[in-house]
Design a protein around this motif. Structure first.
Motif, PDB file in Angstrom:
ATOM      1  N   LEU A  43      34.321  57.871  15.328  1.00  0.00           N
ATOM      2  CA  LEU A  43      33.524  56.531  16.105  1.00  0.00           C
ATOM      3  C   LEU A  43      33.420  55.344  15.777  1.00  0.00           C
ATOM      4  O   LEU A  43      33.108  54.400  16.443  1.00  0.00           O
ATOM      5  CB  LEU A  43      31.714  57.309  16.039  1.00  0.00           C
ATOM      6  N   GLU A  44      33.442  55.208  14.378  1.00  0.00           N
ATOM      7  CA  GLU A  44      33.623  53.656  13.894  1.00  0.00           C
ATOM      8  C   GLU A  44      34.758  53.181  14.515  1.00  0.00           C
ATOM      9  O   GLU A  44      34.805  51.767  14.851  1.00  0.00           O
ATOM     10  CB  GLU A  44      33.707  53.889  12.310  1.00  0.00           C
ATOM     11  N   GLU A  45      35.851  53.520  14.694  1.00  0.00           N
ATOM     12  CA  GLU A  45      36.972  52.786  15.337  1.00  0.00           C
ATOM     13  C   GLU A  45      36.667  52.707  16.597  1.00  0.00           C
ATOM     14  O   GLU A  45      36.941  51.552  17.238  1.00  0.00           O
ATOM     15  CB  GLU A  45      38.250  53.588  15.036  1.00  0.00           C
ATOM     16  N   LEU A  46      36.175  53.611  17.385  1.00  0.00           N
ATOM     17  CA  LEU A  46      35.972  53.674  18.923  1.00  0.00           C
ATOM     18  C   LEU A  46      34.790  52.402  19.177  1.00  0.00           C
ATOM     19  O   LEU A  46      34.803  51.663  20.159  1.00  0.00           O
ATOM     20  CB  LEU A  46      35.368  54.916  19.680  1.00  0.00           C
ATOM     21  N   PHE A  47      33.817  52.199  18.141  1.00  0.00           N
ATOM     22  CA  PHE A  47      32.933  51.077  18.472  1.00  0.00           C
ATOM     23  C   PHE A  47      33.414  49.668  17.728  1.00  0.00           C
ATOM     24  O   PHE A  47      32.538  48.695  18.009  1.00  0.00           O
ATOM     25  CB  PHE A  47      31.629  51.616  17.594  1.00  0.00           C
ATOM     26  N   ALA A  48      34.359  49.709  16.998  1.00  0.00           N
ATOM     27  CA  ALA A  48      34.738  48.430  16.424  1.00  0.00           C
ATOM     28  C   ALA A  48      35.560  47.422  17.269  1.00  0.00           C
ATOM     29  O   ALA A  48      35.941  47.803  18.364  1.00  0.00           O
ATOM     30  CB  ALA A  48      35.810  48.868  15.300  1.00  0.00           C
ATOM     31  N   GLU A  49      35.799  46.275  16.858  1.00  0.00           N
ATOM     32  CA  GLU A  49      36.152  45.128  17.640  1.00  0.00           C
ATOM     33  C   GLU A  49      37.835  45.425  17.797  1.00  0.00           C
ATOM     34  O   GLU A  49      38.168  45.047  18.964  1.00  0.00           O
ATOM     35  CB  GLU A  49      36.044  43.674  16.930  1.00  0.00           C
ATOM     36  N   GLU A  50      38.370  46.104  16.924  1.00  0.00           N
ATOM     37  CA  GLU A  50      39.777  46.217  16.972  1.00  0.00           C
ATOM     38  C   GLU A  50      40.143  47.899  16.778  1.00  0.00           C
ATOM     39  O   GLU A  50      39.242  48.509  16.489  1.00  0.00           O
ATOM     40  CB  GLU A  50      40.712  45.535  15.581  1.00  0.00           C
ATOM     41  N   GLY A  51      41.389  48.039  17.330  1.00  0.00           N
ATOM     42  CA  GLY A  51      41.713  49.535  17.363  1.00  0.00           C
ATOM     43  C   GLY A  51      41.452  49.943  18.622  1.00  0.00           C
ATOM     44  O   GLY A  51      41.771  49.420  19.774  1.00  0.00           O
ATOM     45  N   ASN A  52      41.268  51.375  18.764  1.00  0.00           N
ATOM     46  CA  ASN A  52      41.285  52.003  20.167  1.00  0.00           C
ATOM     47  C   ASN A  52      39.740  52.134  20.826  1.00  0.00           C
ATOM     48  O   ASN A  52      38.870  52.024  19.867  1.00  0.00           O
ATOM     49  CB  ASN A  52      41.620  53.347  19.938  1.00  0.00           C
ATOM     50  N   GLU A  53      39.857  52.161  21.700  1.00  0.00           N
ATOM     51  CA  GLU A  53      38.135  52.298  22.422  1.00  0.00           C
ATOM     52  C   GLU A  53      38.609  53.184  23.748  1.00  0.00           C
ATOM     53  O   GLU A  53      39.566  53.314  24.385  1.00  0.00           O
ATOM     54  CB  GLU A  53      37.677  51.060  22.755  1.00  0.00           C
ATOM     55  N   LEU A  54      37.207  53.640  24.460  1.00  0.00           N
ATOM     56  CA  LEU A  54      37.406  54.172  25.634  1.00  0.00           C
ATOM     57  C   LEU A  54      37.390  53.158  26.654  1.00  0.00           C
ATOM     58  O   LEU A  54      36.541  52.160  26.693  1.00  0.00           O
ATOM     59  CB  LEU A  54      36.184  55.131  25.769  1.00  0.00           C
ATOM     60  N   GLN A  55      38.289  53.469  27.632  1.00  0.00           N
ATOM     61  CA  GLN A  55      38.221  52.317  28.673  1.00  0.00           C
ATOM     62  C   GLN A  55      38.371  53.154  30.125  1.00  0.00           C
ATOM     63  O   GLN A  55      38.811  54.300  30.075  1.00  0.00           O
ATOM     64  CB  GLN A  55      39.535  51.636  28.655  1.00  0.00           C
ATOM     65  N   ILE A  56      38.068  52.423  31.322  1.00  0.00           N
ATOM     66  CA  ILE A  56      38.045  53.062  32.628  1.00  0.00           C
ATOM     67  C   ILE A  56      38.957  52.257  33.299  1.00  0.00           C
ATOM     68  O   ILE A  56      38.895  51.146  33.341  1.00  0.00           O
ATOM     69  CB  ILE A  56      36.679  52.891  33.122  1.00  0.00           C
ATOM     70  N   ARG A  57      40.057  53.105  33.731  1.00  0.00           N
ATOM     71  CA  ARG A  57      41.213  52.313  34.544  1.00  0.00           C
ATOM     72  C   ARG A  57      41.155  52.589  35.846  1.00  0.00           C
ATOM     73  O   ARG A  57      40.727  53.854  36.371  1.00  0.00           O
ATOM     74  CB  ARG A  57      42.511  52.710  34.025  1.00  0.00           C
ATOM     75  N   PRO A  58      41.493  51.882  37.028  1.00  0.00           N
ATOM     76  CA  PRO A  58      41.936  52.336  38.229  1.00  0.00           C
ATOM     77  C   PRO A  58      42.995  53.098  38.351  1.00  0.00           C
ATOM     78  O   PRO A  58      43.886  53.102  37.584  1.00  0.00           O
ATOM     79  CB  PRO A  58      41.967  51.130  38.910  1.00  0.00           C
ATOM     80  N   ALA A  59      42.980  54.144  39.282  1.00  0.00           N
ATOM     81  CA  ALA A  59      43.910  55.223  39.454  1.00  0.00           C
ATOM     82  C   ALA A  59      45.544  54.778  39.871  1.00  0.00           C
ATOM     83  O   ALA A  59      46.288  55.247  39.859  1.00  0.00           O
ATOM     84  CB  ALA A  59      43.432  56.416  40.337  1.00  0.00           C
ATOM     85  N   ASP A  60      45.217  53.503  40.709  1.00  0.00           N
ATOM     86  CA  ASP A  60      46.452  53.087  41.064  1.00  0.00           C
ATOM     87  C   ASP A  60      47.378  52.647  40.050  1.00  0.00           C
ATOM     88  O   ASP A  60      48.776  52.294  40.354  1.00  0.00           O
ATOM     89  CB  ASP A  60      46.186  51.969  42.300  1.00  0.00           C
ATOM     90  N   LEU A  61      47.191  52.537  38.990  1.00  0.00           N
ATOM     91  CA  LEU A  61      48.022  52.004  37.744  1.00  0.00           C
ATOM     92  C   LEU A  61      48.761  53.230  37.442  1.00  0.00           C
ATOM     93  O   LEU A  61      49.611  53.166  36.725  1.00  0.00           O
ATOM     94  CB  LEU A  61      47.218  51.706  36.633  1.00  0.00           C
ATOM     95  N   TYR A  62      48.506  54.480  37.861  1.00  0.00           N
ATOM     96  CA  TYR A  62      49.326  55.691  37.399  1.00  0.00           C
ATOM     97  C   TYR A  62      49.840  56.549  38.680  1.00  0.00           C
ATOM     98  O   TYR A  62      50.544  57.484  38.303  1.00  0.00           O
ATOM     99  CB  TYR A  62      48.316  56.557  36.397  1.00  0.00           C
ATOM    100  N   LEU A  63      49.360  56.277  39.706  1.00  0.00           N
ATOM    101  CA  LEU A  63      49.730  57.189  40.895  1.00  0.00           C
ATOM    102  C   LEU A  63      49.706  56.371  42.118  1.00  0.00           C
ATOM    103  O   LEU A  63      49.132  55.264  42.059  1.00  0.00           O
ATOM    104  CB  LEU A  63      48.716  58.546  40.975  1.00  0.00           C
ATOM    105  N   ARG A  64      50.090  57.058  43.335  1.00  0.00           N
ATOM    106  CA  ARG A  64      50.278  56.361  44.652  1.00  0.00           C
ATOM    107  C   ARG A  64      49.240  57.161  45.429  1.00  0.00           C
ATOM    108  O   ARG A  64      48.744  58.526  45.137  1.00  0.00           O
ATOM    109  CB  ARG A  64      51.488  56.466  45.058  1.00  0.00           C
ATOM    110  N   GLU A  65      49.008  56.584  46.636  1.00  0.00           N
ATOM    111  CA  GLU A  65      48.011  57.099  47.562  1.00  0.00           C
ATOM    112  C   GLU A  65      48.562  58.403  47.971  1.00  0.00           C
ATOM    113  O   GLU A  65      49.697  58.525  48.431  1.00  0.00           O
ATOM    114  CB  GLU A  65      47.406  56.108  48.465  1.00  0.00           C
TER     115      GLU A  65
END
Length: 903
Positions: free
Chosen positions: A824-846
């Protein structure tokens, strides 16, 4: 002598005082009986001195009294007068002052000088007229005292005489009985000689006679001993006040009676020793049985053992003495029964007090908790309800557990407040105890050394005081002699105090800074709409959460294959044994698991997942290159928090260049820079954001109307520092600000814009709310009380609400497994990994048909871990979806949730 007694109240000395009875010589002289020879010499009354008498005295000297007419005045008369003068001198201080005139009069009387007597009378006539007690009054008082003493002595003599007569009569009767027994024995000897009695009968009677004498002596001794033992305490109690005792207090000597000393010692004894009262009652019972048995042995013909048993029956039951016969046995049996009633009354009182004290201790939570592997919560706050609910859900898979709550509140109040929460604890027992976590005795009462986790809650109020109390609690916990079996989870209010608490607690302590967690979550959710719901799913135990476990069958397998080895979980990282148990989120695909390594996953429960055979998964290619949107943003802060400088530094690290941060609060602009500088922020070093300060009250409409509310991308309504101590007041202020901002935005935006931008989604749908928030800017409200959060979510007047409930979820997760705190400390920190929401068109086609495993491997091409998704027409995101190998058709409007490195 009638002329001399006319003024008996006068202090003069008459002849009657020196001669209380007439002389026997006066009977032979009639002239002496009629007229006294020296009337004026013994009287000081001025009326007795007439002129004729004075002339006769001057012309003719007085005739000396004859031997027959008056008794000679000798030394015995003076001795008799002196004997009566002694009590007179003790009658009062006024009489002492007149001792000189008395002596002068005595002198005059002895010399026979009438002139001296008249001179003494003149001196008394010149003295002040004050009342002096007369000789009659002094003698009367003395006589009354002597009479009272003589009457008391007479009564004592009568009592002693009666007692002695009774004793004498008793001994005379006993001597007569012994004489009669002697005569009977002689007669029996005579009859035996005449062969009228059998020889065996004769020997038995002789034995009885020989034994009768010693038995009677023993009985008398027993009776006298029992009476003496009873009388000695009474005499001591009566005479103990007469024995003084000196106690030295520095230079002051204080006289303290022995009675007070003994009473004080008894009071201390009964107060210090818990079993003093039952022990005293037991001793009194045994003493009563023993003395009663001795008394019965003295007045009856039974043996000592039978008398002791009979005495116990009289003590145990007051009605057993009804069969007694004779005055002595009846008196003794009644006395024993009366003492037994008193003892059983005291015993009943002790038992009643003990039972009441026990129930009172149970009611007030003073009894000891005998538990093992339980979760201990120290303190009471608004987060307790959510924390209990999350812990109960976590224990559901184990069939329930035990949670012990100790706070400085009444046990009944705590149980009533917990019952009002209306949570389903799913078999988990919640035990409340009243006590202070700063007292070691109270900590031992809740079995702190046997708890598997200890949660220290921050108290409501000032942040520094709350953290100081948490620090003292950690010190108390580390001072437990038995040692702690579990770890300590401490909730802090200020990030600056975290280092000090960890320094004190060492490796036992895991800290969760509630204020810092909420601030960082608000920034993440403001930049990525929809992230708050994902955090609620991950932090809470209701859906999916983090688990760490070792799987030996995965040793030697690269992390790329580990990702698709769990059908019911999603691997997120590795706990590397070679690095001291360090957890690495989102490791490289080429990392091979070594012996001792553990796998970090997101799963529904710790017993719902296990590795399986590797499936055949087609990876494919990404549809387009990943590009980061570097557009600037405009954000508004309504209110002032204590960690404002930390939030500004996080925003500066994550926002694009030329972004703007507007701060609207009641703090004067001159003081803001000083507070930010004191917090460690250098405004001149901000690279990506520009600060705009506006002063005003966020609950006043005309102040808010001065802001361009329709132009902000995100608005964060903070719990203001001025009302932070009161959760209800802070939530009311945030709610009022939210309503005013929404109303101002609705009036400023064109009415035709909002419906066209809402698309085909209903107003109450999750995606429709997100689009509406995008139209009018995303609003994130900080709510302290979870009840206010439920109200806002039901009314749909706020886009996202972050409250202390998320902090409770984090505390529960760290309490269950302390290793999750590093994640949790890494996910809340300024550096490192975090939870993100990405649009689906970055990974697949319609319209492309893919399985979740295939999308997971495509996300690995960007060094991301896909943990869930949200469909375009769905209201909630799905984390750790089931059936990961099934194919389905995707849309570019869908949203993908990933764990990625901060760009």
């Amino acid at each position: 002598m009638s002329h001399v007694d006319q003024d008996s109240s006068s202090p003069s000395f008459s002849r009657d005082w020196f001669f209380p009875s007439p002389s026997p010589y006066c009977a032979h002289s009639s002239s002496a009986a009629k007229t006294p020879k020296y009337p004026r010499r013994f009287s000081t009354n001025p009326r007795l001195y007439s002129s004729s008498a004075a002339a006769s005295l001057d012309s003719k000297p007085p005739k000396p009294p004859s031997f027959r007419s008056a008794p000679p005045v000798n030394s015995s008369s003076y001795r008799e007068a002196a004997r009566y003068a002694g009590p007179r001198r003790r009658l009062g201080p006024s009489l002492r002052s007149e001792r000189l005139p008395v002596r002068s009069e005595k002198k005059a009387f002895s010399s026979g000088d009438g002139a001296a007597s008249s001179a003494g009378a003149d001196r008394k006539r010149e003295a002040p007229a004050e009342r002096v007690p007369s000789r009659g009054e002094g003698i009367g008082d003395l006589r009354r005292r002597l009479g009272l003493r003589w009457r008391m002595a007479f009564l004592v003599a009568i009592v002693l005489t009666a007692f002695s007569s009774v004793v004498r009569e008793n001994f005379s009767l006993r001597s007569q009985v012994e004489d009669l027994q002697g005569h009977i024995s002689e007669l029996r000897i005579t009859l035996q000689a005449c062969s009228l009695l059998d020889l065996a009968e004769f020997e038995g009677s002789i034995d009885e006679q020989n034994q009768d004498g010693p038995n009677k002596r023993f009985k008398n001794i027993a009776l006298i001993s029992s009476l003496s033992v009873l009388c000695i305490p009474i005499l001591l109690f009566k005479c103990i006040d007469k024995v003084p005792r000196l106690r030295s207090l520095g230079s002051i000597l204080e006289e303290v009676s022995l009675n007070k000393q003994l009473a004080y010692r008894l009071d201390v004894f009964f107060s210090v020793h818990p079993y003093a009262k039952p022990l005293a009652l037991l001793v009194a019972t045994l003493l009563l049985i023993f003395l009663g048995g001795l008394a019965l042995f003295g007045v009856t013909d039974d043996g000592i053992a039978d008398c002791l048993w009979l005495s116990w029956t009289y003590v145990a039951s007051a009605g057993n003495h009804a069969d007694s016969e004779g005055i002595g046995p009846r008196f003794v049996s009644v006395s024993i029964s009366f003492g037994g009633m008193l003892i059983f009354a005291m015993m009943l009182g002790l038992v009643s007090d003990a039972i009441s004290e026990k129930f009172d201790s149970l009611r007030k939570g003073r009894s000891e908790v005998v538990e093992r592997n339980h979760t201990l919560i120290l303190g009471w706050s608004d987060k307790l309800g959510s924390l209990l609910n999350q812990l109960a859900i976590a224990n559901e898979s184990l069939g329930g557990g035990t949670i012990v709550v100790m706070a400085e509140r009444d046990k009944e109040e705590m149980e009533l407040d917990i019952a009002k929460m209306e949570f389903d604890f799913k078999g988990t027992s919640v035990i409340c105890r009243s006590g202070s976590p700063l007292i070691l005795a109270d900590l031992k009462k809740v079995s702190v050394s046997k708890a598997r986790a200890i949660v220290v809650l921050a108290v409501d109020g000032n942040a520094d005081q709350s953290d100081a109390r948490a620090l003292r609690t950690v010190l108390s916990l580390t001072g437990v002699k038995e040692g702690l079996r579990g770890h300590i989870v401490v909730e802090l209010s200020d990030l600056d105090n975290e280092i000090l608490v960890k320094l004190v607690g060492g490796d036992l302590v895991e800290t969760v800074v509630a204020h810092d967690v909420i601030g960082r979550l608000m920034i993440q959710c403001a930049r990525q709409p929809g992230l708050a719901q994902i955090w609620e799913d991950i932090l809470g135990f209701e859906n999916c959460e983090f688990y760490i476990r070792r799987w030996p069958q995965l040793d030697g397998i690269p992390f790329e294959d580990v990702l698709i080895s769990f059908p019911d979980a999603i691997p997120c990282g590795i706990k590397v044994a070679s690095c001291g148990g360090k957890i690495i989120l989102n490791p490289d695909d080429s990392y091979v698991l070594q012996e001792g390594d553990e796998v970090l996953v997101i799963a529904e429960d710790d017993d719902t997942y296990a590795p399986a055979a590797l499936p055949m998964v087609w990876r494919g290619h990404l549809p387009k290159e990943f590009s980061i949107d570097q557009s600037s943003e405009k954000i508004l802060f309504c209110g002032w928090r204590r960690d404002m400088e930390d939030m500004i530094m996080v925003l500066d690290a994550s926002l694009a260049p030329e972004s703007e941060l507007w701060m609207f609060n009641e703090v004067p602009e001159k003081e803001r820079e000083k507070k930010l500088t004191d917090g460690g922020l250098d405004i001149n070093r901000l690279a990506n954001i520009k600060l705009e300060n506006r002063e005003g009250n966020a609950v006043i409409r005309r102040h808010l109307e001065s802001l361009p509310l329709e132009s902000f991308d995100s608005i964060l309504i903070l719990a203001d520092e001025s009302v932070e101590d009161s959760a209800i007041q802070a939530d009311s202020r945030s709610l009022a600000t939210l309503l005013l901002i929404r109303d101002i935005q609705a009036k400023r935006l064109p009415l035709s814009v909002a419906p066209s931008r809402r698309g085909n989604f209903s107003q109450g749908s999750w995606m429709g709310d997100m689009q509406q928030a995008s139209d009018k800017s995303v609003i994130i409200s900080e709510i302290l009380d979870p009840r206010t959060k439920n109200l806002l979510c039901m009314s749909k007047i706020s886009d996202y609400v972050l409250s202390n409930e998320l902090v409770s979820m984090a505390l529960a997760m760290v309490a269950e497994d302390r290793q999750i705190n590093d994640v949790l400390e890494e996910l809340f920190a300024e550096e490192g990994n975090e939870l993100q929401i990405r649009p689906a068109d970055l990974y697949l086609r319609e319209g492309e048909e893919l399985s979740f495993y295939e999308l997971l491997l495509r996300a690995r091409l960007r060094r991301e871990i896909m943990i869930g998704y949200r469909l375009a027409n769905a209201e909630k995101a799905v984390i750790n979806p089931p059936a990961k190998d099934e194919r389905r058709t995707w849309s570019v409007k869908d949203v993908i949730v990933v764990i990625a490195d901060k760009e």
